[in-house]
Each structure stands twice: as structure tokens, then as C-alpha cells.
Write an enzyme that holds these catalytic residues in place. Structure first.
Site, PDB file in Angstrom:
ATOM      1  N   CYS A  32       0.807  -1.202   0.000  1.00 26.01           N
ATOM      2  CA  CYS A  32       0.000   0.000   0.000  1.00 26.01           C
ATOM      3  C   CYS A  32       0.842   1.255   0.000  1.00 26.01           C
ATOM      4  O   CYS A  32       2.057   1.223  -0.059  1.00 26.01           O
ATOM      5  CB  CYS A  32      -0.863   0.004   1.251  1.00 26.01           C
ATOM      6  SG  CYS A  32       0.111  -0.096   2.750  1.00 26.01           S
ATOM      7  N   CYS A  47      30.890 -27.829 -20.406  1.00 30.62           N
ATOM      8  CA  CYS A  47      29.888 -28.558 -21.185  1.00 30.62           C
ATOM      9  C   CYS A  47      30.565 -29.251 -22.371  1.00 30.62           C
ATOM     10  O   CYS A  47      31.194 -28.593 -23.207  1.00 30.62           O
ATOM     11  CB  CYS A  47      28.809 -27.604 -21.685  1.00 30.62           C
ATOM     12  SG  CYS A  47      27.613 -28.379 -22.778  1.00 30.62           S
TER      13      CYS A  47
END
Length: 1536
Positions: free
Chosen positions: A27, A1169
């Protein structure tokens, strides 16, 4: 008194959600007061105006008229009552006579008014109060929207009089009357009870509130527009609720406070509060215990519950300030300023023993009628700006500029910092600052004396050295307690050697424990919850100053009546204790007893539950004997064949809740001594369900076994392992657990272990209600699942394996982490991957069918695997089904960054998705601008000069990702990046590690990656756990607004991770104007994540998507957003299932990587990888096998499968299927663990009526409406200057409601000219208070000059141009002492200048990449995560400077010699200016700053340069230290 409670909110209560796990809000909040004048109507009108100025911080319902809530607390309108001729009015002429009157404000149903009035009469008579009058509050119903009108209560005031009580004694009396009335009403029928609410009952204040927007509050309540209404203060609140059908009662302010933020620890706070309520029986409230209890309510919101506790403290004689110091303490452990106020530290030390903090982002504004003030949470996560004038006016609010204040009258413009407080004493007309308040309160009792006398400290003792088991014995113990080979070798041994949790990649592709055919410990059925949107996660490493694992052992006394003996406790720096430390507990002044948790294996006439309750009863008996510490222990000398231990989690939860129900829990601490606890997840669960300390004796023994192992000693001797002593290895293990615990706390936004203790911040997947009721009450278990008996039988099987004749010498490897044949099933297994590779490379339908069969015929892994499709139609020809291109348009890839992936992989994915009309996602890290144009430079062999590293290209291929991601690190986020997107995705969380930030290791930051991310090569890049401009739902709405400003043609999506309560969060996101909401499952892939996060955080997307779709439909929000889902989608059947659950678009991550060539080596985090997919090593990238057509083939296969299933079901398009979850039925499958799984939440959560499902006609892009930038762009002179690249000067007035000014202009210029090609100059001169995100994303040629002040996020993402902010000329006070900027300014800036003649707030220049700035003061965490640029600070500064800073330079003027105490030295160091180049760099930018701002402070420094130069420090990270070292070598070689 005012009453309201129309509780017709439509938030789905999935499987018994308590409201507290589904209610969230944020708020705008504030107060104003006038010290030097009588109450006036001006205060009332000013408060209502301020409230209206924060309308953008609130939310509204689907009708766009009903507000989520707005309200004010002000003084009672006596003059209005007088004008209405109420018969008691003559007595109100004297102020003294007013003191004995009270007014009750009530919201209630009109149907039962007579019943309510009778109850009031009874209660008032009992408490000897006169009923003076009932008053129907005049309201205007015509202004209400549909939703608020449907829920509208009758608003009534009740005026009462006491003949012998006044002031606070009367208010305490009124409190009791109110509680009595609530008790009586609760006994009426349920509807009357639910529709009744007392807003306030006081002699001083009254609350007007409702389901209204700010501007409608004054229109609804006629009193508020009455000129007779006078007050000398007002507190106001505008609510943004993620529950889209809010209750009138939950609008704020509450009775004593208004709250902006979220309490993360609420369930624990409520449990502890319930346990301690019995202490009221022997206190000042002893005669009223039955009336007051319960103080808190599980059905109320966090704000309402905090208000209830605050109310009790106040009526017990505490001021609001003191109460909030206890409930929301500051981070006092690492606060240098407290060295001047040791008594304040003593106060906090004392109360930390007794009260667990209500932790979470919070700006709490409070009043009791005598004081009005505000306090901020320990992390400073909400904005709080204040202004004080020389005529006694004070305004504090979430934003500056909301009150009409003459600059000439300003005395102070400031802000609340973390943990700070400010208040006004209305009776004495005094403003009290932070230290004044706390110093006065902390001197009330001799806290230091109390703590020193009664508190003991548990000293760290040596670990054991001995290890007496052989391998077979050790395996027997491991087997009995459920260890596997992976647990020992991958987890415990890794921690012992490295002091870190193990890290893995590619996510979790194993079955949920409840679906697995392998044994699982009870821990595995729990999922950790995490912060997203409504509150931020915390970085436990870089913001460790606010984190703590300190815990206390001993009973808890009555906090309302503090005494010396209540300090009696044992203080532990960590909840993890070794065997010697456990034994040491017996040497303190607390009585300790050990409770064995082994039970007879053969239950005979007693059930398993009976045995557990027997242990609970034994604990009860010990407490009655005065025992203060209970050690629940499964330690035993010889493993018994005829007994079995009760799981430590089950027994601690059972005892904890048993004692809570008996109201004994506060009298004792629980310590766990167990062999079945070794991962961070295990420890977190034990603490979360009540354990104060844990001794993992078997885990320590395992570490000692590893250390004594000859193989380990050989690895150490050869240097393959770091040489460690046996003490160091056990200390490493403990350290790894502690770091992991801090991460688990921080991902929920919790700072203190004491707040996490007993907070139960988990969700259960697969345990039955009898298990929950016994040990985990309050925790949601949506699926039901294994009963207590089934759990017992399961644990018995595992335990009995320890007693087979031939025990293996090696523990079994069940493959829970790494794939192994014949072990736990992994979806991404080698057979599946190889089959898919062959299918896409050969474009082979038969192989795809095999791949499909491997997945569709697999054993159940996900919940959706238990569902099958049915239809209400006849099959149709596939020719009648929508074409494949229509299906492909719904596909996208998951966010995978260039950096985590190789360039080849990233660009191949983008090209292939553009070919099929789908969308690729850039992930975090930016993109090369060469990718934003189609490829036209192919030679005859099909090779592009621009993309020479790619194969298989075609003319007009486009390598630009359609979806550009904005993540917390803002790497690569420039205006050019943003305007070249079709969609902009805000990544709130990631499925494999929700609530955590990320790191790109330095070895993956190649020169190319560094260029894109605006940093230096080889330097590790840190992404914060939260977005530092999203700490709440209204902050997210602001970022959505900002992105719509910079690129009005792009849809904005918000990526969430499935978790309990995600439906309410999604509702808030929809109201925040997002175009798309993406729901990610817990099994999503990752480049690197802690193993515990991969395995134990988040939930399946199946449950998350069903919850989100249902909640949005129920609340008329579904048509506002597109729903997208990702996480483990692999086949066309997955797409159909997701569509039936409500998804319209579908994301593919891991499987798309596999189709590109990934071989699931799971070494992404190592840069090794083997096929070049996830590495930056050129030698490995050269191996990349993928071409765009491979992935195109995969998606076409999936799309054709979708078409085939649609034809079988008789539907012509996916559009027709969306949300039709009545086409599911549960498969007839017998699971190995239970028959009690309940899947209703997946397909009929609201008994979905097809007529409720909206026809989804989404607008292409949501708009922000007409904003200041649009007005400026409508001016011909500005448009001409842009088109002609000429110069223009324009003067403009600006308000705090004008947000993100400059971004739309920047977007237009960047779209037309690219990043650096605009040669004009737009000088825009503003006067006033700028709204949030002033100058965000501005680019070269834009010059913003502001005379006034600005709010949060100034200059975030700016890439060029300049922002100059100066105070108004008429302001009399020194600008260097005034706050002129808000929090998180220059966030993610990649260029440009920001000069501000005043102070900034917290986190200035967070993640600054290349912005240049001078300011005259900053708050905490300045230059956090900075990777480039130049910052100069000429004034005061907060703590934790330079945390995570890996690049750039900062200069701090240290006039009071405090810098070194406030610097985070983990990475950076502070040094005096060592080179001429450094001095010139500093002086040049200061001279420019002085010219631009006319700063008096800068002029003073420049005029006395040599004097001030000696007071500057240069903050230098390692990447800059090398450069400066080279400069020094050059200097000395040349001149020395």
C-alpha cells in the site's frame, strides 16, 4: 466505534488454506500532524489529499471502481455530533468532559441490527457504561463499484459515556467491552459473526475506511467532507491487496496502526502467541482472560494480527513506540551508531529472549491518540519520507510530495532508515527522533543487569575425535536412519571438505516423493516456501549484517510484565551443536532432561499415534516437574532390533503442537539429538516445527569416518583435497549447514532464526490429514496422502534393512540426484535424450513416436501423470483442427541467458523460434544489438559474416529474442534492448531456485559476455535474490508501468514459481497491469543451484496453474491476462493438460536444450559442457552440434501431436480447451505408497461451471493511460526536436503522481536512432515533486533538470543523458542535510550522469554498471553489486557499503572517520587516493557537479581542495585494484 465485516471475498480456499497464507497486501501509508495549532479541518483535508496522491500505490477490483481499501484514522468528530443535536451535547463544551466519552465505529449487516444492539446493551451495562446514542453514519452508496456495493455493510457509530473513567483507563475499559461484545457476537449464527466488525472503540480516535479508492473515501463518508470535522493529526492508508475481493474490515488503518508490507513469519508468531496466552491468567489481565483470549486469529490478515498484539501491549501500559521496538526490533547487532547508546542494545538483548520478531518488510504508522508516528523494519524495505516545517506541520508517507508544503517553511526533509522510528507527542507538541525515543524507553528497567545476572552463553567446544565403527557397523547405522550413498558422498563429505552446500544443475527430473517407488524420509514431503512479489528475499552473504542464527534456550515469561528472572536463558550463536556442547547444557542453571524417542517396534494393542502421544504426555509430565529443556533423543548405544525410533521431525512437531494446545509451550525449549538429520532442509524443518537446537550426532560421526578413511587421507596428502584436521572437517560441515540455513531463511525474506523458529513456512505434498493434525497443524497439505500408519510401515521397512544378515559394505545409491540405471527414475534419462536427438536430426516421425511413448508410458513422475483425458464430443478429422502454425505461435523457450549458454546455443534458439512464429526468451544478460536486425549477409555457401559461428542459416533469419528478460541483476538491460522486444519478462523467481539470486562464475565471463553485461572480463557477476525495485506488489505494478512506458508496444509478463498462495499473488499481478503471467514449476532447469533448492523448493506447476486460473476466474480477472506455463513440458499431451488447466502459452526449457544438442552432462556450472551448449570455452563451443532446423523439427512434432489429440477429443483449437478441467479423470493406477492422494485441486477446485470461463479476448498490450510523457510528446516543438535532432528547452510542473517521466521519450528516440545515434538535446526543466522512476531508462540527448525532490528509483536503467536535481531556490535549510532522492536510485544504470544536491536513500547505485553520480549522502547498502561506473558521496552514509561490488570506483568523503566500520570488506577495500589520475578523476566530476547543481558543499570542498582531499576514501574492488596497481607502478617508475 465503527463496525464492518462483509466477508464475501471469493479467494479460493484450496484444501483448507488459512487466510493468513492467502492474504497479502501492500500500500501507500502515512500520517500528518500539526503541533502548534488547534485541531483544524485543514488536517482532515490534507490527509485526504495525501491519500489521493497515493492512489497509484493501491489496487482496485475488476470493475475498476471498487478499491482494495482506503481509510483514515483521525480524532473523533465531536463538532459534527454537536451540530446534529445529539442529547448529550451540552456536556461536550468542555474539553474535560470529552475525556469520559467513547465512540465505537461499526461495520455490520443491516439484517441483524436489533440483535447487535441488544448485545451492546448487555455489555455496556455489565461494564457500567451509559449508551448515549446510536448514529447511522451518513454515506453515499451511489459512488460504490459493483464489488464494494455487493459487500457494503451498514456503518454505525455508538456513543458511550463512563461516569468514573477517563483517558487511558477508559480506553482500556472500552477494549474489554469490545472484546466482550465480539465474544457474544461470535456465538450468534455464522453469517452475523462474519458480517460484524468493530473498526475502532476509543475516547480519542475513530477509523473511517472501506473497499474504496482514495478519492471516493471522502465522497462515501459525508462526515469527511463536513467542514466541522477537525483534528490535529491523521493517519491514512491505501491498500493494494492480492486478494481481489477484499473485505471492508481488512481495509486499513486498523485500530492502532496502518501497515505497508508483509509479515513473513506470521504463522510462527501466532503459534507462539497462542502458547503464551496462558500467561495472561497470572497478570494484570487475570480477571479477563476468558474475554481476551484469543488475542490473535488465524483467519485475520498479518496486519490485523499485528494490530491485535500491539493493542494488547498498549492497553497493558506500553506506548506504541515501546511495543513496536519489541515486536519489530532493528538489526542492533551490527549497528555502529548504537555504540553511543549501549542501553538500547541491552533493551533489545533482553526482549530477544522473550519475543520472536514479527519479521518482514514493514512501514508501520501508528497512533493511540496521544502519539502518532512510524517505524521501519530492520531491513528498511519500505520507503518512508518525512517533512517538518517551521510552523509545526509534519508529514510522513510512503512518498514525498503528497502534502502541500511551502518550501520556504521547510526545516527538515528526511527519511526513516532501517529499524528507525519517528513520532510526535501530541500532548506536548514535540517531535521525537529515533534515538530520543529509544533511549528514553530503554532506560525504563536495568536490562543489562538482568541479562548479565541470568543469561548464560553456550561456548563452542571441541568436536569428538574418535571413530570406533567399522564399515559394516557404520552402514548398518546409516541404513537404519535412512542415509544413501549420495547423502554421504555428495552431501556430507562435500560439506566437510568445502564448507559449502553441493551445487548441481539442470533441475529435478525425479518423481515427487509421494509418487516414487523408492523410500523417502518424511522430510522429503515438505516444500520450502519463498518470497515472490509481495515481499523480497534477502542476500544472506552480502547483507549478513541483518541476519542471525542466534537462538535461546529456556522458558518464556510474561512479556507484558518484565522482570529480572525472565532473562534466565542459555544463548546459542548457532542452533547446530556438537556432542560436547549438548552435554554442556547440563552445566547451566536450567533443568534439562532427555526424552528417548525409540518405541517398541511391535505395537500390539497400542497404535503408532498412541506411542507418540505417550512421549508427548511424558514431556508434559516433565514440565510439571519444572524441567525447562527437553532433549528429544534417538541416540542409543546399540541399535535395537525390537525397537524403532520416531522420526525426529514427526516427534518434534507432535510435541510442539501438543504443548501449544496445552498452553505449556512457552515453559520449555526443545532440543533434538538425532541420527536422522544431515541436510540443510532437514535442519530447517526441525527448527521450523519447534526445535531450538539440534545435535546431528550421526552426521558428525559420518564426517569423522570420512576423515579417518585412508582414501581421504591420501587425497589430502597428494593435494587433491585441502588438508584438514578432524576438527576442521566437522567445523566445515557445521558451517555449510549454517550457510544453508541462512539461505533458506533469506529466500523467505526472514532475517532471524528466532523468527523462523516454529514458523512452519512449508507446504506439504503427500501427507495425510491425520499426520498434519498430529504434528504439523496449520501447514497446508493440499493432496492429502500417506497416513500415519502408512508412514510407520514405510519407515519400518527401511529400518529393518539395517538388520539383514549380509549388510553391504557400501550404501545403496538410489539415484535421487544423479541418474543411475535401475535406481530412481529420471525423466531426462539417456534413452529419452538419445531418441529425441535422433528424431529431430533426422526429422523422423517414427522416432518421435518412440520418444513420445517413452514419456507417456513412464511411471508417474508428476501429478499430471495421474490424469487421463476424457471428452464430451465425437472425434473429428485432423483437417478440421487449427493448423500447425497456430499451435506453434503459443510456444516459447524458457529464459536462458547468454553467459550461462554459449553464443551459438543462444542464437540458434532465437532463430529457430522466430522461424516458427514462437518466441525465444533472452534470459538475463542482454543481447548483442547486431541480433536486432534480420540476417541478410549470407554468402553462396550459406555462411553469414556477422554470424559466422552459426550453421544452417537462411536469408531473413532473425537472432533477436522476442522475449527480453528483466531480472534482478539488470545485466544488459538498456533502452535499446527494451525497445527491441515483443515481450518484456520480469523474472521474479526461477523454478529450480526460487527466492535466490544467481551468479555467473568469472570463468564464464568472457570479453564478449563482459561487453554485453557492462562489466569486466573474468569477474564473477552477482544477481541479487530480489529485484531491488520490487519489495511489494505495488512496486511490481510500478515496474510494469515503467516497462510499458519505455516500450508501449511490448507486452509485459511476470514470471512466478508455483507455491502455496500463488493464486492470490497472480491476482495482484493481474491488477498490477501485467499482460502475461507465467507459472513455472519446481522442476525447471538451471545452470547452477544448491542441491537443497533443486530438491525442496517450489511446487509442481500443475497445482500452481490450477490455483492461478481458478482464482482469476472467480475474481473476474482471467480475461485481463494471458497465462503461460513452463517446467518439464516435453510432449503434446503436456500441452493439452496445461491448456485444460488454464494455460494459453507454453514454455520449453530443458527439452529445447536437449533438442539443440544438450546431452544432460549436468556440468553447466563448471564451464565444461562437453558439447558446447553451456560454456564460454571456445574449444568446447566449437563442438556445438545444433542447427536451427533441429529445434524447428521438435516443435513441429509437438504441435502436430497437439493437433492429433485435439482431433481425438473433438475440438478444433486449443482456444476451445482452455480451462475445461472437467475433461480430466483420474487414472486407475495403484501407487506404491498410498491410496489416499486427492487430485481434486487439479481439476475442480471451484466446481468450475463452463459458463464462468471467460472468452479470452486479450488486448494486445495494456496501456498506462495518459501520462506526462504523452503530454510532452504531443507538443510539436518536442516532436520536431526529436525528428530533426535539434535542441529544445521546455519548462514543466511535476507532481508525485507523474511517474517514470522521460522513459517514453527515451523509448521513442532509441527506436528511431538506436543506442548512440541521436544528436539532439532535449532539456526538460521540472519544478515540483517527481513521482517514482524519474528519469528511468533515459538515453543520450535527454537532460532532466528538477527543482524540488524525487521519490524512489531515480535514474534506474538510465543509459545516457543526465538528471540534475536541486532543492527549490526558496528553501532555507542546507541542502546537504536534506533528503532529495528516494531509495534504489541509479539501479542497473548503464550510462549517463545523476547529480543530486542532497541526500539519497538506501541502496544507492545498486547494480550500477556504468552510471556516473555525485550525491551528498546515502543510506545503507550503497554501491551494492556495482560492476562499473563512478560514484561520489559527499555526506553521511549508511552501513554495508560496497557489498558484492565487483567493478567501478566510488569516492566517499569521510569527515567523521566512520567509513571503515561501515564498509563491507568481503570484496572491496578502502584506500586513500594514491595516484594523480584518481585525484583528477574525482576533481573533474566534482567540478562538473558544482557547475550543474551550484552545491554549497561542493564549492566548499573545491575551494579547500587539499584539506578535503585527505578526507576522501576510494572504494576499489579487485578488478579495479589491478588497474590502479599498474598506474602506481608506472608512477613510481617514472618519478621515483
Amino acid at each position: 466505534m465503527q463496525v464492518s465485516k462483509y466477508f464475501t471475498h471469493q479467494l479460493s480456499q484450496f484444501s483448507g488454506y488459512p487466510s493468513i497464507v492467502s492474504e497479502r497486501d501492500a500500500c501507500g501509508v502515512g500520517f500528518i500532524a500539526n503541533l502548534n495549532s488547534k485541531p483544524s479541518n485543514k488536517i482532515v483535508t490534507e490527509a485526504l489529499n495525501a491519500l489521493s496522491c497515493m492512489e497509484h500505490r493501491g489496487g482496485c477490483g475488476a470493475d475498476n471502481i471498487s478499491g482494495d481499501g482506503a481509510g483514515v484514522t483521525i480524532q473523533i468528530p465531536w463538532d459534527i455530533f454537536i451540530s446534529e443535536g445529539i442529547n448529550f451535547l451540552p456536556k461536550l463544551q468542555s474539553n474535560q468532559s470529552i475525556l469520559n466519552y467513547g465512540v465505537r465505529m461499526i461495520l455490520r449487516s443491516s439484517d441483524d441490527l436489533d440483535k447487535i444492539k441488544k448485545i451492546f446493551s448487555w455489555a455496556l451495562d455489565e461494564y457500567q457504561l451509559d449508551l448515549i446514542s446510536w448514529r447511522n453514519v451518513p454515506v453515499d452508496k451511489s459512488i460504490l463499484g459493483e464489488e464494494s456495493k455487493f459487500n457494503q455493510p451498514l456503518v454505525v457509530q455508538c456513543i458511550v459515556r463512563s461516569n468514573n473513567l477517563i483517558d487511558y483507563k477508559l480506553d482500556k475499559h472500552l477494549y474489554l467491552v469490545r472484546k466482550k461484545i465480539e465474544k457474544l457476537v461470535s456465538k450468534l449464527d455464522i453469517n452475523t459473526n462474519k458480517q460484524f466488525y468493530i473498526c475502532s472503540f476509543s475516547s480519542k480516535t475513530i477509523v473511517y475506511k472501506g473497499m474504496l479508492r482514495s478519492e471516493f473515501l471522502v465522497k462515501y463518508y459525508n462526515d469527511l467532507s463536513n467542514s466541522l470535522y477537525v483534528s490535529n493529526f491523521a493517519m491514512y492508508h491505501r491498500r493494494f491487496s492480492t486478494n481481489t475481493m477484499p473485505k471492508w474490515s481488512l481495509a486499513q488503518p486498523m485500530r492502532f496502526m496502518a501497515h505497508n508490507g508483509e509479515i513473513n513469519t506470521l504463522l510462527g508468531n501466532l503459534n507462539w502467541n497462542k502458547s503464551k496466552e496462558s500467561l495472561l491468567k497470572s497478570s494484570i489481565w487475570s480477571d479477563y482472560y476468558d474475554i481476551l483470549s484469543p488475542i490473535t486469529n488465524l483467519e485475520n490478515s498479518d496486519s490485523a494480527n499485528l494490530d491485535s498484539v500491539l493493542e494488547l501491549f498498549i492497553h497493558s501500559g506500553r506506548t506504541p513506540q515501546e511495543a513496536l521496538m519489541i515486536l519489530i526490533p532493528e538489526a542492533y547487532k551490527n549497528q555502529p551508531a548504537l555504540s553511543l547508546f549501549p542501553e538500547i542494545t541491552d533493551f533489545y538483548e533482553y526482549y530477544s529472549i522473550l519475543q520472536e520478531p514479527w519479521d518482514g518488510p514493514a512501514l508501520v504508522v501508528f497512533t493511540d491518540g496521544k502519539f502518532v508516528g512510524a517505524t521501519l523494519d530492520r531491513n528498511g524495505l519500505r520507503p518512508a519520507r518525512y517533512t517538518i516545517t517551521d510552523d509545526g506541520f509534519i508529514s510522513l508517507s510512503s512518498e514525498t510530495g503528497v502534502s502541500n508544503i511551502n518550501s520556504q517553511n521547510v526545516v527538515t526533509k528526511g527519511r526513516l532508515g532501517p529499524g528507525q522510528m519517528l513520532c510526535v507527542d501530541l500532548s506536548k507538541n514535540l517531535v521525537l527522533d529515533n534515538w530520543m525515543i529509544k533511549q528514553q524507553i530503554s532506560q525504563k528497567f536495568p536490562y543489562k543487569e538482568w541479562v548479565n545476572k541470568y543469561q548464560s552463553n553456550l561456548n563452542l567446544l571441541e568436536y569428538l575425535n574418535d571413530f570406533t565403527f567399522d564399515k559394516v557397523q557404520m552402514n548398518r547405522w546409516h541404513t537404519a536412519f535412512g542415509y544413501t550413498n549420495e547423502d554421504v558422498e555428495l552431501v556430507i563429505e562435500h560439506m566437510a571438505s568445502s564448507a559449502k552446500e553441493p551445487t548441481f544443475s539442470m533441475g529435478d527430473d525425479t518423481p515427487l516423493p509421494i509418487l516414487s517407488e523408492k523410500p523417502h524420509l518424511i522430510y522429503d514431503y515438505f516444500k520450502q516456501r519463498f518470497a515472490q512479489v509481495t515481499n523480497p528475499a534477502i542476500d544472506p552473504l552480502r547483507e549478513s549484517l541483518v541476519m542471525s542464527l542466534i537462538t535461546y534456550l529456556g522458558p518464556k515469561g510474561n512479556i507484558l510484565e518484565p522482570t529480572a528472572i525472565m532473562a534466565k536463558s542459555i544463548k546459542l550463536e548457532s542452533p547446530i551443536i556438537n556432542e560436547n556442547e549438548l552435554a554442556q547444557l547440563n552445566s547451566f542453571n536450567l533443568s534439562v532432561v532427555t526424552v528417548p524417542t525409540f518405541i517398541d517396534k511391535h505395537l500390539s494393542t497400542q497404535t503408532f499415534v498412541d506411542k507418540i502421544l505417550e512421549i508427548c504426555s511424558q514431556c508434559d509430565s516433565y514440565i510439571s516437574q519444572g524441567i525447562e529443556i527437553l532433549v528429544l533423543s534417538d541416540r542409543i548405544e546399540i541399535l535395537p532390533v525390537d525397537k524403532i525410533f520416531v522420526s525426529p521431525l514427526l516427534i518434534v512437531g507432535a510435541v510442539h503442537h501438543y504443548l501449544i494446545k496445552k498452553q505449556l509451550r512457552h515453559k520449555v525449549s526443545l532440543v533434538i539429538d538425532t541420527g536422522q538429520c544431515w541436510t540443510t532442509h532437514h535442519f530447517a524443518l526441525l527448527i521450523g516445527y519447534g526445535a531450538s537446537a539440534i545435535c546431528p550426532y550421526l552426521a558428525f560421526l559420518t564426517v569423522r569416518q570420512w576423515w579417518h578413511n585412508s582414501r581421504t587421507q591420501k587425497l589430502m596428502s597428494t593435494g587433491k583435497l585441502s588438508r584438514l584436521t578432524i576438527q576442521e572437517s566437522q567445523d566445515n560441515y557445521r558451517s555449510a549447514i549454517e550457510k544453508g540455513l541462512l539461505k533458506i531463511l533469506s529466500k523467505m525474506g526472514i532475517s532471524l532464526l528466532s523468527s523462523y523458529h516454529g514458523a512452519q513456512i512449508f507446504e506439504i505434498l503427500g501427507l495425510g490429514q491425520d499426520v498434519v493434525d498430529l504434528a504439523f497443524s496449520g501447514t497446508v497439505s493440499r493432496l492429502n496422502g500417506m497416513t500415519l500408519n502408512e508412514l510407520y510401515e514405510d519407515s519400518l521397512k527401511s529400518y529393518n534393512l539395517a538388520f539383514i544378515t549380509e549388510i553391504p559394505k557400501k550404501l545403496p545409491n538410489l539415484g535421487y540426484v544423479q541418474y543411475r540405471p535401475s535406481a530412481e527414475y529420471h525423466v531426462n534419462n539417456p534413452e529419452m535424450s538419445k531418441t529425441l536427438h535422433k528424431a529431430v536430426r533426422n526429422n523422423d516421425n517414427i522416432l518421435y513416436s518412440k520418444y513420445k511413448s517413452l514419456l507417456n508410458d513412464r511411471r508417474p513422475t508428476n501429478l499430471r501423470d495421474l490424469l487421463e483425458l476424457k471428452t464430451d464430443r465425437q472425434p473429428i478429422s485432423i483437417d478440421q483442427v487449427e493448423d500447425v502454425n497456430s499451435v506453434l505461435m503459443r510456444f516459447c523457450t524458457g529464459g536462458m541467458s547468454l553467459g550461462a549458454l554459449s553464443r551459438e546455443t543462444h542464437e540458434t534458439l532465437a532463430i529457430r523460434m522466430n522461424r516458427i512464429g514462437g518466441k525465444s526468451n533472452s534470459g538475463e544478460g542482454g543481447e548483442d544489438s547486431t541480433r536486432f536486425k534480420s540476417i541478410q549477409d549470407l554468402d553462396t555457401s550459406g555462411v553469414s559474416r556477422t554470424f559466422s559461428h552459426l550453421k544452417g542459416l537462411k536469408i531473413n533469419d532473425l537472432a533477436s529474442s522476442a522475449i527480453k528478460q528483466i531480472a534482478s541483476g539488470r545485466f544488459g538491460v538498456t533502452p535499446e534492448y527494451l525497445v527491441n522486444a515483443k515481450q518484456l519478462e520480469i523474472k521474479i523467481a526461477q523454478g529450480a531456485k526460487p527466492g535466490e539470486g544467481g551468479q555467473l562464475p568469472g570463468k564464464k565471463v568472457s570479453p564478449y559476455i563482459a561487453e554485453l553485461r557492462n562489466c569486466k572480463p573474468g569477474v564473477t557477476l552477482i544477481s541479487p535474490p530480489p529485484h531491488h525495485d520490487i519489495y511489494s506488489i505495488e512496486d511490481l505494478a510500478q515496474l510494469i508501468f515503467d516497462l510499458h512506458q519505455i516500450n508501449p508496444d511490448a507486452q509485459v509478463s511476470v514470471k512466478l514459481v508455483a507455491s502455496l498462495g500463488i493464486g492470490t499473488i497472480a491476482a495482484g499481478v493481474a491488477k498490477g497491469n501485467a499482460d502475461i503471467i507465467q507459472i513455472s514449476g519446481h522442476d525447471g532447469g538451471t545452470g547452477a543451484s544448491p542441491l537443497s533448492s533443486i530438491k525442496h523448493a517450489g511446487a509442481p506447476w500443475d497445482v500452481g496453474l490450477a490455483e492461478v486460473h481458478t482464482t482469476l476466474v472467480e475474481n473476474s480477472l482471467r480475461e485481463k491476462v494471458i497465462l503461460r506455463v513452463d517446467g518439464g513440458l516435453r510432449t503434446g499431451k503436456d500441452i493439452i493438460i496445461a491448456a485444460l488447466m488454464g494455460a494459453e502459452e507454453f514454455g520449453f526449457g530443458t527439452v529445447a536444450m536437449i533438442a539443440t544438442g544438450c546431452v544432460m552432462a549436468r556440468v553447466c556450472h563448471t564451464n565444461n559442457c562437453p558439447v558446447g551448449v553451456a560454456t564460454q570455452r571456445q574449444d568446447l563451443r566449437n563442438r556445438f552440434p545444433g542447427i536451427p532446423s533441429d529445434v524447428v523439427n521438435f516443435f513441429i512434432f509437438v504441435a502436430e501431436e497437439v493437433r492429433e489429440i485435439l482431433a481425438e477429443l473433438g475440438y478444433k483449437s486449443l482456444e476451445e480447451l482452455i480451462g475445461l478441467n472437467d475433461l480430466f479423470k483420474v487414472k486407475d493406477i495403484e501407487l506404491s505408497k498410498t491410496k489416499n492422494l486427492n487430485l481434486n485441486i487439479l481439476f475442480n477446485s471451484i466446481n468450475m461451471n463452463r459458463n464462468l470461463i471467460p472468452k479470452l479476448k486479450h488486448k494486445t498490450v495494456h496501456t498506462n493511460g495518459n501520462v506526462l510523457d504523452d503530454i510532452l510528446l504531443s507538443k510539436s516543438n518536442i516532436i520536431n526536436a526529436i525528428n530533426l535532432q535539434s535542441n529544445i528547452v521546455q519548462d514543466i510542473e511535476i507532481l508525485n503522481t507523474d511517474r517514470c517521466v522521460g522513459a517514453r521519450i527515451s523509448g521513442l528516440i532509441t527506436k528511431m536512432y538506436g543506442r548512440d545515434n541521436f544528436n539532439g538535446n532535449l532539456q526538460l526543466n521540472f519544478v515540483g515533486s517527481a513521482g517514482q522512476s524519474f528519469g528511468a531508462f533515459i538515453s543520450k540527448g535527454i537532460h532532466l533538470y528538477l527543482k524540488g525532490e524525487a521519490n524512489d528509483y531515480v535514474g534506474k536503467g538510465m543509459n545516457g543523458g543526465e538528471i540534475i536535481i536541486c532543492p527549490p531556490i526558496e528553501q532555507k535549510t542546507s541542502s546537504s542535510n536534506q533528503v532529495i532522492l528516494g531509495n534504489t536510485c541509479l539501479y542497473g544504470a548503464t550510462g549517463g550522469y545523476l547529480f543530486a544536491n542532497g541526500q539519497a536513500g538506501e541502496r544507492f547505485a545498486v547494480r550500477n554498471s556504468n552510471g556516473y553520480s555525485v550525491v551528498e549522502g546515502v543510506g545503507d547498502h550503497a554501491c551494492e553489486y556495482m560492476t562499473g561506473g563512478l560514484i561520489v558521496v559527499l555526506g553521511t552514509f549508511g552501513r554495508n557499503i560496497g557489498a558484492g561490488m565487483t567493478g567501478g570506483i566510488a569516492y566517499f568523503l569521510d569527515e567523521d572517520n566512520t567509513l571503515k566500520n561501515k564498509l563491507n570488506t568481503e570484496i572491496v577495500k578502502a584506500q586513500r587516493l594514491l595516484t594523480k589520475e584518481s585525484e583528477e578523476q574525482l576533481k573533474n566530476i566534482m567540478e562538473l557537479y558544482e557547475i550543474k547543481t551550484k552545491s554549497e558543499k561542493a564549492k566548499l570542498i573545491l575551494d579547500n581542495w587539499s584539506q578535503y582531499l585527505a578526507k576522501f576514501y576510494q572504494i576499489v574492488p579487485p578488478s579495479e585494484q589491478i588497474q590502479h596497481l599498474l598506474m602506481l607502478i608506472f608512477f613510481f617508475s617514472k618519478y621515483c
